[in-house]
Design a protein around this motif. Structure first.
Motif, PDB file in Angstrom:
ATOM      1  N   GLU B 563     -18.538  84.173 -25.525  1.00 33.31           N
ATOM      2  CA  GLU B 563     -19.682  84.491 -25.032  1.00 33.31           C
ATOM      3  C   GLU B 563     -20.556  85.761 -25.353  1.00 33.31           C
ATOM      4  OE1 GLU B 563     -17.037  83.873 -23.285  1.00 33.31           O
ATOM      5  OE2 GLU B 563     -17.636  81.671 -22.858  1.00 33.31           O
ATOM      6  N   ILE B 564     -19.573  86.574 -25.859  1.00 36.53           N
ATOM      7  CA  ILE B 564     -20.176  87.951 -26.348  1.00 36.53           C
ATOM      8  C   ILE B 564     -20.597  87.568 -27.951  1.00 36.53           C
ATOM      9  CG2 ILE B 564     -19.333  90.318 -27.345  1.00 36.53           C
ATOM     10  CD1 ILE B 564     -17.427  90.378 -25.001  1.00 36.53           C
ATOM     11  N   LEU B 565     -19.978  86.856 -28.639  1.00 33.36           N
ATOM     12  CA  LEU B 565     -20.335  86.490 -29.793  1.00 33.36           C
ATOM     13  C   LEU B 565     -21.726  85.825 -29.940  1.00 33.36           C
ATOM     14  CD1 LEU B 565     -17.180  85.206 -31.571  1.00 33.36           C
ATOM     15  CD2 LEU B 565     -17.810  87.583 -31.628  1.00 33.36           C
ATOM     16  N   ARG B 566     -22.047  85.306 -28.946  1.00 31.80           N
ATOM     17  CA  ARG B 566     -23.171  84.294 -28.711  1.00 31.80           C
ATOM     18  C   ARG B 566     -24.481  84.933 -28.889  1.00 31.80           C
ATOM     19  NH1 ARG B 566     -21.320  80.918 -24.397  1.00 31.80           N
ATOM     20  NH2 ARG B 566     -20.107  79.305 -25.445  1.00 31.80           N
ATOM     21  N   GLY B 567     -24.260  86.407 -28.418  1.00 28.87           N
ATOM     22  CA  GLY B 567     -25.401  87.469 -28.518  1.00 28.87           C
ATOM     23  C   GLY B 567     -25.863  87.843 -29.835  1.00 28.87           C
ATOM     24  N   PHE B 568     -25.205  87.716 -30.862  1.00 28.44           N
ATOM     25  CA  PHE B 568     -25.327  88.134 -32.162  1.00 28.44           C
ATOM     26  C   PHE B 568     -25.614  87.280 -33.311  1.00 28.44           C
ATOM     27  CE2 PHE B 568     -23.316  91.167 -29.411  1.00 28.44           C
ATOM     28  CZ  PHE B 568     -24.054  92.690 -29.501  1.00 28.44           C
TER      29      PHE B 568
END
Lengths: 341, 636
Positions: B563-568
């Protein structure tokens, strides 16, 4: 460490054990394998000493003989090749209240684990070590071991072993802090039992080399000795082994040897034929490593907390200068000499 | 020998050697100071004392040892520089920083070692021992003068200091004491409290004769006074006093304290650099609380000893570095197979083989996770600060005992020898291992009653009536009976694997440093945290949309990362191990070897994670990271 003292006291009276209490699975050694004789002697010893099975651990490495713990009904540790001794040392250090036995073969102890063997003698921790020496690798199907006699034909030495055999007794007797060394043969079970019993009662590292037949790979190797009692010399002494009358009748070749005599022991250890059987050396005064290190002390949380706070104090910077007289110490550094490996 | 033409920098400032003037004090936010000498001249002690005094004054401090790989490298050799780097800041300092601003050097050769390593900033101030200029050996005098001229020409601000001459006024043997003269100079130059310095000396030499303390204090004062009278610059780095008590130790000592605090009783080890200093300190203190440091005959024995102690008692620990970690692999596999709790600390150094014994690298991550033959699931933690070094051991012990697993703690030479103050821990009973269970095992219980969904079971410890069984490294069933049956092997390996999933379910997602979305997410692990976050913060201040993510649990990885990776939009793993660069003629996407963490993340999250890494044996500098990130941003 928590030792159930009250439990011990309550159980003292009704806690007689029978042979079956020490018998684990059915051994899967070959018929006629010397390991069976050792197992029988050890189970007898456990019963006679009334060892509590849950307070007893058999530790082994890898090899035919290292299956030994599986056939006991005690705690057992069947680990990796050559490392039975350091595992057993860790067990004894953490739990000096346990009876620790080690079963190791000539490959396990004298080859891959040889470094540990030397140091185990030096640590002199209170345990009974049985070297099941059949002079061959059995489980991996007949390769020469360090104790194989020169000239022995095996799968890795088809033209005969190149080197003289390593002698486990002379090696052990050459190590500083040696405290108990004995030799037994699997075909005289009563003497094997007596030797293991003496080893168990010795406080320290009791090393018993047991010459053991391998019916699968070396079926005839010991035949000449088996059939000729004169090719065994029993070491007897009032401070060593006392020879029972029935044994004395058969094995008349005897040598008076006082086990306090280290040089005598070394001389006897170098004799190969007739095979010396008995206690070569015993010195109960060698300190045990676990006692030198004060193993088994109680560690209440308050002790740990107090020790930790004392250490923290040494390195603390207090926000209020009034408190500040303790400060960080300099750590050891290359200036003090670093060991680089 | 010296070759001044290798110094490339253009001359800028002239060398200053002025008499005392009204010294203006320059206020700084931070400074990086190095002190280097031949091995044995005490530069390390000087540097560490300097750091400790500054820390006591409330400055943020990070100290890094400069260590030659030999005990006594030849005197006056470029490769023999021994000493310390101290980064001082007004606020908390999280890493060793970039190039040095001021260097004290006891001879020109060790100084040249630092110059050639690129460790000095362009106009670095150099305080250089001047005794060599008039040395009776003409070759030495010539090499000194050549180096001096070269350094001046290159633009460094070189001050020649007659340390030897001044020290001889106080003591007969300057090899024992020049370091305290240097400390005195530094205290004056950085406006540190002289009384604190005297106390530091008393503490350092407290175990020695009172005359030793006295002569060292005299040297300290001589240095202080000499600098006051002869040097025309002063610095002050205003300190923000911490409101809570702080501990100042290096990473290895923090780990040793962690062992103490975890309630473990046995630490088995074999001497190896850079792990050993943890055992040095532990050997001093562990016995006082009933613990035992066992120096085994070899690395394998150390691991086996710890396994034996764990098996029969409380979880034990073994500490090592790279080569020792390789040697322990088979024994670690045994602990995995027998499901014996065990903590293995690997203070990583440069590899492979003997590699760089005293230098930092993060080269053992994949070995830690995948090491040992067969499927050998282990937990892998990596502390990212000195404080983490302390707590990671307590956490490791708890995980090891809860899950009956091997927990590997990956520190490195950077953390091992660096000091950074952290909040004094508040003792908690929960840190400690519980007493050994010696109660009778209920009828019908098996030694490996693997829970159907989690694989977790209650282990039986020797002494427990009714729990007798033989632990084995062979395939075995729930009763610990040797079993070669296909179903049983499938089931037992599954059960051991499931424990990682069970642990993973208890973990919180790691926090993102910076905004939750942006152009680039930098991902790191272990000791690089301070440098990465400093670089990222500086870029964020310049309005770059960069954030970073730092992992301290590498196996299993916590949830929420996807989910964190989706922001970048882009991702860059930065770490101190090897990776191929695509600029190489023969390297392309089909054969590029990615850095360790990038490899793990790419395979788990199926995201195109790029990497930048280096294996120079030095902590990665924040300035380097900043440059790398900017290049990455520019490429797109």
């Amino acid at each position: 460490m928590v030792i159930a003292t009250t439990d011990c006291l309550l159980r003292m009276y009704d806690d007689r054990h029978e042979l079956e209490d020490y018998q684990g699975g059915v051994p899967r050694w070959c018929t006629g394998c010397g390991d069976n004789a050792i197992l029988a002697a050890v189970q007898r010893l456990c019963r006679d000493e009334n060892l509590r099975p849950e307070k007893t651990v058999f530790v082994s490495g890898i090899g035919c003989s290292s299956r030994f713990p599986h056939y006991m009904r005690t705690y057992g540790f069947h680990g990796i090749h050559g490392r039975a001794l350091p595992v057993a040392e860790g067990i004894k250090m953490a739990r000096p209240d346990l009876n620790v036995f080690v079963n190791t073969g000539d490959g396990d102890c004298c080859s891959i684990g040889a470094g540990h063997w030397i140091h185990a003698v030096r640590y002199n921790m209170n345990m009974t070590v049985m070297l099941h020496d059949n002079q061959i690798y059995g489980l991996t199907k007949m390769q020469a071991s360090p104790t194989s006699p020169r000239g022995l034909r095996s799968n890795t030495t088809p033209h005969g072993a190149y080197l003289e055999a390593l002698q486990p007794l002379t090696v052990t007797l050459g190590v500083q802090n040696v405290s108990f060394v004995a030799q037994a043969v699997d075909w005289i079970p009563d003497v094997l039992y007596d030797i293991l019993s003496a080893a168990f009662h010795h406080k320290g590292f009791s090393f018993v080399r047991i010459i053991q037949r391998c019916p699968e790979w070396l079926p005839t190797m010991w035949e000449p000795w088996l059939h000729d009692p004169e090719r065994v010399v029993l070491l007897s002494h009032e401070r060593g082994l006392k020879i029972a009358a029935d044994i004395a009748k058969i094995y008349r070749n005897r040598l008076q040897h006082d086990p306090v005599n280290l040089n005598g022991a070394r001389e006897i250890a170098s004799r190969l034929d007739p095979i010396p059987v008995g206690i070569l050396y015993r010195n109960p005064d060698v300190p045990c490593y676990e006692e030198l290190r004060h193993a088994g002390r109680l560690r209440p949380p308050q002790l740990i907390k107090a020790g930790l706070e004392t250490e923290f104090d040494k390195f603390t910077i207090w926000p209020d200068e009034k408190h500040s007289r303790a400060s960080p110490r300099t750590t050891r550094s290359a200036d003090d000499g670093l060991l680089i490996s | 020998m010296t070759n001044a033409t290798t110094l490339k920098r253009p001359p800028t400032a002239p060398p200053a050697r002025s008499a005392a003037t009204e010294n203006a004090v320059t206020t700084l936010k931070e400074h990086v100071v190095e002190i280097v000498s031949d091995s044995g001249e005490g530069a390390q002690r000087c540097g560490q004392s300097f750091g400790a005094i500054a820390a006591k004054m409330g400055n943020g401090v990070w100290t890094v040892e400069i260590i030659p790989a030999e005990i006594r490298p030849p005197a006056r050799s470029v490769a023999g520089a021994s000493g310390n780097r101290i980064r001082l800041g007004a606020r908390r300092v999280s890493n060793g920083g970039d190039e040095a601003n001021l260097v004290v050097a006891f001879n020109e050769q060790v100084l040249l070692g630092r110059v050639r390593a690129g460790e000095l900033e362009a106009d670095c101030i150099i305080l250089l021992e001047s005794m060599w200029r008039e040395h009776s050996n003409a070759e030495i005098a010539a090499s000194y003068m050549q180096a001096y001229d070269g350094l001046v020409k290159a633009g460094y601000r070189v001050y020649e200091i007659p340390m030897e001459r001044e020290c001889l006024k106080v003591v007969a043997d300057t090899r024992r004491g020049k370091n305290m003269f240097a400390l005195g100079m530094l205290c004056n130059l950085y406006s540190l409290d002289l009384q604190l310095a005297r106390e530091q000396i008393a503490l350092t030499f407290g175990k020695k004769d009172a005359s030793v303390v006295r002569s060292n204090i005299m040297l300290l004062e001589a240095g202080y006074d000499w600098a006051a009278a002869n040097l025309d610059f002063r610095f002050k780095i205003p300190a923000e006093q911490a409101k809570e008590p702080q501990i100042v130790v290096n990473g290895n000592m923090a780990m040793a304290l962690g062992i103490l605090a975890s309630g473990m009783e046995v630490c088995a080890m074999y001497p190896i650099t850079p792990a050993t200093s943890a055992s040095h300190y532990l050997s001093e203190v562990f016995e006082k609380v009933g613990g035992i440091v066992h120096q085994a005959e070899d690395e394998i024995a150390a691991c086996a000893f710890a396994i034996g102690a764990s098996y029969a008692g409380k979880c034990a620990v073994t500490i090592t570095s790279g080569p020792g970690y390789s040697l322990k692999q088979e024994a670690i596999g045994l602990a995995v197979m027998g499901e014996i709790p065990l903590v293995v600390v690997n203070v990583q150094r440069g590899g492979p083989s003997t590699g760089l014994p005293t230098k930092a690298e993060q080269g053992d991550l994949l070995t830690a996770i995948f090491g040992s033959h067969g499927d050998a699931p282990k937990v892998v933690l990596a502390p990212s600060t000195i404080e983490d070094c302390f707590y990671s051991i307590i956490t490791a012990r708890r995980i090891a005992e809860t899950f009956n697993m091997v927990v590997v703690v990956l520190s490195d030479a950077n953390l091992a020898t660096s000091q950074q103050p952290f909040r004094r821990p508040q003792f908690s009973d929960a840190w400690l291992a519980p007493p050994i269970d010696q109660s009778a095992v209920p009828d019908g219980w098996k030694p490996y009653d693997w829970h159907a969904n989690s694989g977790i079971f209650r282990r039986f410890v020797p002494g427990q009536p009714g729990g007798m069984h033989t632990l084995t490294g062979l395939a075995h069933d729930a009763s610990s009976h040797v079993a070669y049956d296909p179903e049983i092997n499938q089931h037992s390996i599954r059960s051991r694997s499931l424990k990682l999933a069970a642990l993973q379910k208890t973990l919180k997602p790691p926090p993102v440093f910076g905004a939750a979305s942006g152009d680039l997410l930098v991902i790191g692990w272990g000791s690089t945290r301070g440098a990465i976050e400093e670089a990222v913060a500086s870029l964020q201040a310049d309005d770059h949309k960069v954030s970073s993510l730092h992992l301290t649990l590498l196996q299993p990885m916590p949830g929420g990362i996807k989910e964190i990776l989706r922001g970048f939009k882009q991702f860059l793993a930065i770490e101190a191990n090897w990776s191929d660069t695509v600029q190489e003629k023969l390297v392309d996407e089909a054969n590029r070897r990615y850095s360790a963490l990038a490899t793990l993340l790419r395979s788990r999250y199926l995201v195109d994670i790029d990497c930048w890494s280096e294996v120079r044996g030095q902590p990665i500098k924040p300035g380097t990271i900043r440059r790398v990130i900017l290049e990455k941003l520019c490429r797109h």
